[in-house]
Design a protein around this motif. Sequence first.
Motif, PDB file in Angstrom:
ATOM      1  N   ASN A  48     -11.052  -7.986   5.477  1.00 51.53           N
ATOM      2  CA  ASN A  48     -11.109  -9.569   5.740  1.00 51.53           C
ATOM      3  C   ASN A  48      -9.936 -10.130   4.691  1.00 51.53           C
ATOM      4  O   ASN A  48      -9.901 -11.066   4.268  1.00 51.53           O
ATOM      5  N   ARG A  49      -9.149  -9.239   4.223  1.00 45.22           N
ATOM      6  CA  ARG A  49      -7.873  -9.567   3.386  1.00 45.22           C
ATOM      7  C   ARG A  49      -6.799  -9.571   3.994  1.00 45.22           C
ATOM      8  O   ARG A  49      -6.556  -9.032   5.248  1.00 45.22           O
ATOM      9  N   PRO A  50      -5.854 -10.368   3.689  1.00 39.94           N
ATOM     10  CA  PRO A  50      -4.614 -10.878   4.187  1.00 39.94           C
ATOM     11  C   PRO A  50      -3.559  -9.301   3.977  1.00 39.94           C
ATOM     12  O   PRO A  50      -2.514  -9.266   4.537  1.00 39.94           O
ATOM     13  N   SER A  51      -4.028  -8.918   2.883  1.00 41.61           N
ATOM     14  CA  SER A  51      -2.793  -7.688   2.334  1.00 41.61           C
ATOM     15  C   SER A  51      -3.642  -6.571   2.027  1.00 41.61           C
ATOM     16  O   SER A  51      -4.904  -6.821   1.692  1.00 41.61           O
ATOM     17  N   ILE A  52      -3.042  -5.377   1.709  1.00 38.39           N
ATOM     18  CA  ILE A  52      -3.633  -4.165   1.227  1.00 38.39           C
ATOM     19  C   ILE A  52      -2.969  -3.721  -0.164  1.00 38.39           C
ATOM     20  O   ILE A  52      -1.782  -4.098  -0.104  1.00 38.39           O
ATOM     21  N   PRO A  53      -3.346  -2.872  -0.797  1.00 43.41           N
ATOM     22  CA  PRO A  53      -2.887  -2.418  -1.831  1.00 43.41           C
ATOM     23  C   PRO A  53      -1.531  -1.610  -1.624  1.00 43.41           C
ATOM     24  O   PRO A  53      -1.420  -0.799  -0.685  1.00 43.41           O
ATOM     25  N   GLY A  54      -0.270  -1.944  -2.204  1.00 42.83           N
ATOM     26  CA  GLY A  54       0.955  -1.156  -1.879  1.00 42.83           C
ATOM     27  C   GLY A  54       0.704   0.406  -1.723  1.00 42.83           C
ATOM     28  O   GLY A  54       1.594   0.938  -0.986  1.00 42.83           O
ATOM     29  N   GLU A  55       0.139   1.064  -2.720  1.00 40.86           N
ATOM     30  CA  GLU A  55       0.149   2.130  -3.257  1.00 40.86           C
ATOM     31  C   GLU A  55      -0.405   3.118  -2.016  1.00 40.86           C
ATOM     32  O   GLU A  55      -0.352   4.204  -1.907  1.00 40.86           O
ATOM     33  N   ILE A  56      -1.132   2.465  -1.167  1.00 44.60           N
ATOM     34  CA  ILE A  56      -2.065   3.186   0.156  1.00 44.60           C
ATOM     35  C   ILE A  56      -1.018   2.927   1.496  1.00 44.60           C
ATOM     36  O   ILE A  56      -1.668   3.512   2.443  1.00 44.60           O
ATOM     37  N   VAL A  57       0.208   2.270   1.207  1.00 46.33           N
ATOM     38  CA  VAL A  57       0.753   1.926   2.790  1.00 46.33           C
ATOM     39  C   VAL A  57       1.311   3.170   3.352  1.00 46.33           C
ATOM     40  O   VAL A  57       0.830   3.533   4.762  1.00 46.33           O
ATOM     41  N   HIS A  58       1.895   3.965   2.586  1.00 47.40           N
ATOM     42  CA  HIS A  58       2.357   5.170   3.540  1.00 47.40           C
ATOM     43  C   HIS A  58       1.364   6.061   3.888  1.00 47.40           C
ATOM     44  O   HIS A  58       1.602   6.692   4.857  1.00 47.40           O
ATOM     45  N   THR A  59       0.125   6.286   3.178  1.00 40.58           N
ATOM     46  CA  THR A  59      -0.917   6.976   3.882  1.00 40.58           C
ATOM     47  C   THR A  59      -1.148   6.301   5.355  1.00 40.58           C
ATOM     48  O   THR A  59      -1.504   6.961   6.139  1.00 40.58           O
ATOM     49  N   LEU A  60      -1.604   5.013   5.401  1.00 37.86           N
ATOM     50  CA  LEU A  60      -2.110   4.280   6.224  1.00 37.86           C
ATOM     51  C   LEU A  60      -1.126   4.233   7.652  1.00 37.86           C
ATOM     52  O   LEU A  60      -1.543   4.472   8.593  1.00 37.86           O
ATOM     53  N   ILE A  61       0.278   4.081   7.270  1.00 38.18           N
ATOM     54  CA  ILE A  61       1.291   4.004   8.472  1.00 38.18           C
ATOM     55  C   ILE A  61       1.469   5.419   9.048  1.00 38.18           C
ATOM     56  O   ILE A  61       1.831   5.361  10.313  1.00 38.18           O
ATOM     57  N   GLY A  62       1.128   6.669   8.341  1.00 41.44           N
ATOM     58  CA  GLY A  62       1.588   7.868   8.854  1.00 41.44           C
ATOM     59  C   GLY A  62       0.253   8.614   9.325  1.00 41.44           C
ATOM     60  O   GLY A  62       0.488   9.801  10.023  1.00 41.44           O
ATOM     61  N   LEU A  63      -1.197   8.353   9.259  1.00 40.78           N
ATOM     62  CA  LEU A  63      -2.151   8.938   9.367  1.00 40.78           C
ATOM     63  C   LEU A  63      -2.331   9.488  10.781  1.00 40.78           C
ATOM     64  O   LEU A  63      -2.503  10.638  11.101  1.00 40.78           O
ATOM     65  N   TYR A  64      -2.423   8.417  11.635  1.00 41.58           N
ATOM     66  CA  TYR A  64      -2.554   8.799  12.970  1.00 41.58           C
ATOM     67  C   TYR A  64      -1.559   9.529  13.612  1.00 41.58           C
ATOM     68  O   TYR A  64      -1.788  10.498  14.335  1.00 41.58           O
ATOM     69  N   ASP A  65      -0.239   9.282  13.454  1.00 32.39           N
ATOM     70  CA  ASP A  65       0.918   9.834  13.694  1.00 32.39           C
ATOM     71  C   ASP A  65       0.737  11.434  13.469  1.00 32.39           C
ATOM     72  O   ASP A  65       1.069  12.207  14.142  1.00 32.39           O
TER      73      ASP A  65
END
Length: 206
Positions: A48-65
């Motif tokens: 329910n947030r508009p943003s997420i912590p910047g330090e986890i971005v790399h993990t989330l963008i690559g996990l499924y791939d």
Amino acid sequence: MKDKKLIEDLERAEINLLVELRMRNGFDENEYEKLIKALTGCADEWENRPSIPGEIVHTLIGLYDELYNFSLIYGNEESVRIKNAADYTKKLIQRCMKEKGEVEPEKAKVIDGLIEKINENGNFFQKLQNGNGMDEQQFERIYHEISDIIDEIYSWEEVPKVLVNIFIELRELDLFVGQYKYEFKQHQEANKIYDAYERIFSLIVG
């Protein structure tokens, strides 16, 4: 403090699961369960947030791939297990990344130019999905726009979900390669997409 614990748990579970796969030790159900528990916690906290912590971005963008590509390397039943795990992981990531609320005006100004370039002359990703190939000129404009703003983006403590979702789509460009090669029979186009993927991967992941 809660975000820090969530991030630590997710990163640890992701690393442990992927290391086992890279070492060709197979799909570790125990580590996968830890990953799902951590990712579910993130979704509960962040959906329910508009943003997420910047330090986890790399993990989330690559996990499924990462998981999906491992499903192509392994064979038979193991491949199916990894593919199913990747699909469920993607659902949780999508829940995490559900766009809610307004982006801060200062950050919106930085992102707006990128969104404009993605949507000009038809949405870049939609054209790829429709089998229309990769618009190379549009890709170059997208690439250079990201290059201009990437340092500022990674200086933010919180990164807007709308931008993270764009990064996820860019990070998963390689998934179009097989589709263009085997389904659409466009080998040259597949090569162009892979070259674009390698460039964008280096830019947003480093």
